[in-house]
Design a protein around this motif. Structure first.
Motif, PDB file in Angstrom:
ATOM      1  N   ASP A 214      -2.531  23.379   7.821  1.00 32.61           N
ATOM      2  CA  ASP A 214      -2.700  23.043   6.715  1.00 32.61           C
ATOM      3  C   ASP A 214      -1.791  21.956   6.176  1.00 32.61           C
ATOM      4  OD1 ASP A 214      -3.421  23.448   4.073  1.00 32.61           O
ATOM      5  OD2 ASP A 214      -2.004  25.100   3.543  1.00 32.61           O
ATOM      6  N   ASP A 215      -2.179  20.830   7.071  1.00 31.23           N
ATOM      7  CA  ASP A 215      -1.346  19.751   6.888  1.00 31.23           C
ATOM      8  C   ASP A 215      -1.923  18.499   7.455  1.00 31.23           C
ATOM      9  OD1 ASP A 215       0.427  17.807   5.648  1.00 31.23           O
ATOM     10  OD2 ASP A 215       2.171  18.670   6.785  1.00 31.23           O
TER      11      ASP A 215
ATOM     12  N   MET B  90       2.051  24.659   8.788  1.00 36.45           N
ATOM     13  CA  MET B  90       2.229  23.254   8.398  1.00 36.45           C
ATOM     14  C   MET B  90       2.267  22.405   9.405  1.00 36.45           C
ATOM     15  SD  MET B  90       2.236  23.544   5.283  1.00 36.45           S
ATOM     16  CE  MET B  90       2.716  21.854   4.924  1.00 36.45           C
ATOM     17  N   ARG B  91       2.970  22.687  10.569  1.00 36.58           N
ATOM     18  CA  ARG B  91       3.247  21.822  11.966  1.00 36.58           C
ATOM     19  C   ARG B  91       2.963  22.794  13.131  1.00 36.58           C
ATOM     20  NH1 ARG B  91       2.545  17.495  10.055  1.00 36.58           N
ATOM     21  NH2 ARG B  91       3.362  16.540  11.884  1.00 36.58           N
TER      22      ARG B  91
END
Length: 553
Positions: A239-240, A330-331
């Protein structure tokens, strides 16, 4: 699509009877635009603007595309938005009923009735009709066959009988597939239209279908060949953005010697490899990233055999979560066993002129409807039909009663209002009878649009209802007055409840208006007149002279 028609533009300062006349005329004009589209055999409207052509008899779609400048007509148009948005059907009927109520009100005003008397009488009649509706409805033994009949009644006449039955069945299956123990989850249904092929080629798929032409989602562009199909795929969703993070406070990085450059390059290489190692450690086959993926990382992912998609929309990230069970991270370093999703197959496929990505899994709570048609117009109309049908089914499940269609319910309510009005001892009796006459506009219009005599049809309907046959309505395909339940012509009771409420509220709001005042635009202190337009009342555009406002009692 530009707006293509103007309804009753009010530009002067008026009050009293003139204001009432203009408001009523504006609402009636809008109803007349849509009246010929009501019913299964309603005639299509061709809307032309900006080089585009739209052919439809969908009332809500027509209202969306015409330029409505009168505040009163704008109130009537909002009936269509409320009805269509809340129920999924009945937008045209709501506006036609609004126009009929305005016509009756105009005659009452000419006979000397005060607007307040009409408003109060309309309110009492609407309350009586809504309270009577549950007695006309059936509430038990509703199954998928009932749902199919509801959808078929809604869309009959917009396609032939064979395609109507096919689309009704498809909509019901799509709706049922998205249901859960908590009720319908409409966010679990994704609908895509694809030009090329026949309507019967449309299908329901378990899983998610992403239109990579319309969506921002795209396959990472790398020289290495990427697989078109991945089976038994482990899926990760990021999500990034996937790139090497740099300190936000350092806009520029300076390297003073070759050793520093090599160390920097080694650091970046290590970071990229760490990303890939994390994904390969968890056996990731397919990666979806909400933002962009660094070019160098794209190449490394392709070399590792990972099919990567970038710029996946946020709403599709949520759908992927439901379709695969993957938890967005996120990562890549945050990836763990619980965040990895699964898909039976992830496939890149060309359908028509568009590229699609299919993410399918038997355990998915996400379903997709692929709607086909020979032309873009057919696809768009089919998509409108199915979207409205699913909304209509949700409305039915929220209040699972059905009433007879074909004008039967409106005639039954009109008969009840006339009987009830005899017990009223003042002028309200005449107003209630006027509401009964307005309700009968629906069966009269159905008969006219189907090519049958509206007067004979209405007389036959009244006769049958007087004999106690409350389910007698018009079968527009045959012209027969028959039992609507036996013909499968039914509608959700909630549709009629909202139809009466929405139309009455809009008309009484218009009748309360006794003046229209033009207010000049203020001139700014710098002397500039600021040549931009302001939106009033949900989209009304003022002309260059200022704001038209409606003043109520």
């Amino acid at each position: 699509m530009s707006q293509v028609n103007t309804i009753a533009n009010v530009t002067d300062e008026v009050d009293g009877d003139e204001a009432v006349d203009q408001n009523i005329s504006a609402g009636i004009a809008l109803a007349d635009v849509l009246r010929t589209t009501l019913g299964p055999n309603g005639r299509d409207k061709m809307l032309v603007g900006d080089g585009q052509v739209v052919l439809t008899n969908d009332g809500a779609s027509i209202v969306d595309r015409i330029d409505i400048e009168s505040p009163a007509a704008k109130l009537v148009s909002e009936v269509a938005h409320s009805q269509g948005g809340d129920i999924g059907d009945g937008a045209t009927s709501a506006i036609v009923l609004s126009g009929a109520l305005l016509r009756e009100a105009n005659e009452l005003l000419e006979d000397g009735f005060h607007p307040t008397t009409i408003v109060n009488g309309y309110g009492e009649a609407a309350t009586r009709a809504r309270n009577r509706l549950p007695e006309l409805a059936t509430w038990e033994n509703h199954d998928d066959e009932t749902r199919r009949r509801i959808v078929e009644t809604s869309i009959t006449g917009r396609w032939d009988a064979e395609r109507t039955a096919f689309l009704a069945d498809l909509a019901v299956r799509g709706y049922q597939a998205a249901r859960s123990t908590d009720g319908p989850r409409l966010e679990n249904v994704t609908i895509h239209g694809i030009a090329g092929g026949g309507t019967a080629d449309s299908k329901l798929l378990d899983g998610l279908v992403i239109d990579t032409d319309r969506s921002s989602t795209s396959v990472s562009d790398v020289p290495a060949p990427l697989p078109r199909r991945v089976e038994d795929a482990n899926v990760a969703v990021v999500d990034d953005e996937l790139t090497i993070q740099s300190p936000e406070s350092t806009p520029q990085l300076s390297v003073e010697d070759t050793d520093a450059l090599r160390r920097l390059q080694a650091f970046e290489t290590g970071e990229y490899e760490r990303y890939v190692d994390t994904l390969t450690t968890h056996n990731i086959d397919v990666l979806f990233c909400q933002k962009s993926i660094d070019d160098r990382l794209k190449a490394l992912l392709a070399q590792a055999g990972i099919l990567a998609f970038e710029r996946t929309r946020q709403d599709e990230v949520h759908k992927l979560e439901r379709a695969t069970g993957a938890s967005p991270i996120m990562r890549p370093g945050e990836l763990n066993v619980g965040a990895v999703g699964h898909a039976h197959v992830v496939e890149r496929r060309t359908l028509g002129a568009s590229e699609f990505t299919l993410v399918r899994d038997s355990a998915s709570t996400q379903v997709s409807l692929l709607l086909r048609g020979g032309t873009d117009h057919v696809v768009d109309e089919t998509e409108r039909i199915v979207v409205d049908a699913i909304d209509l089914l949700a409305s039915f499940d929220a209040r699972a009663g059905v009433v007879p269609g074909g004008g039967a319910t409106e005639v039954a309510l009109a008969a009840d209002l006339r009987t009830w009005s005899r017990s009223i001892g003042d002028r309200t009796q005449i107003v209630v009878d006027a509401v009964a006459d307005a309700l009968e506009t629906i069966p009269r219009t159905l008969a006219r649009n189907a090519g049958h005599d509206p007067i004979d049809t209405l007389l036959e309907l009244r006769h049958r209802h007087d004999d106690g046959d409350a389910t007698a309505g018009l079968d527009v395909n045959t012209g027969d007055v028959a039992d609507m339940y036996s013909r499968g012509i039914v509608a959700p009771v909630r549709l009629n409840e909202r139809l009466i409420a929405n139309a009455t509220e809009a008309v009484t709001s218009i009748l309360r208006i006794d003046g229209i005042i033009h207010v000049d635009e203020p001139v700014h202190e710098d002397g500039d007149d600021h040549d931009h337009q302001h939106a009033i009342s949900g989209g009304f555009q003022s002309d260059s002279h200022g704001y038209p406002w409606a003043i109520g009692h």
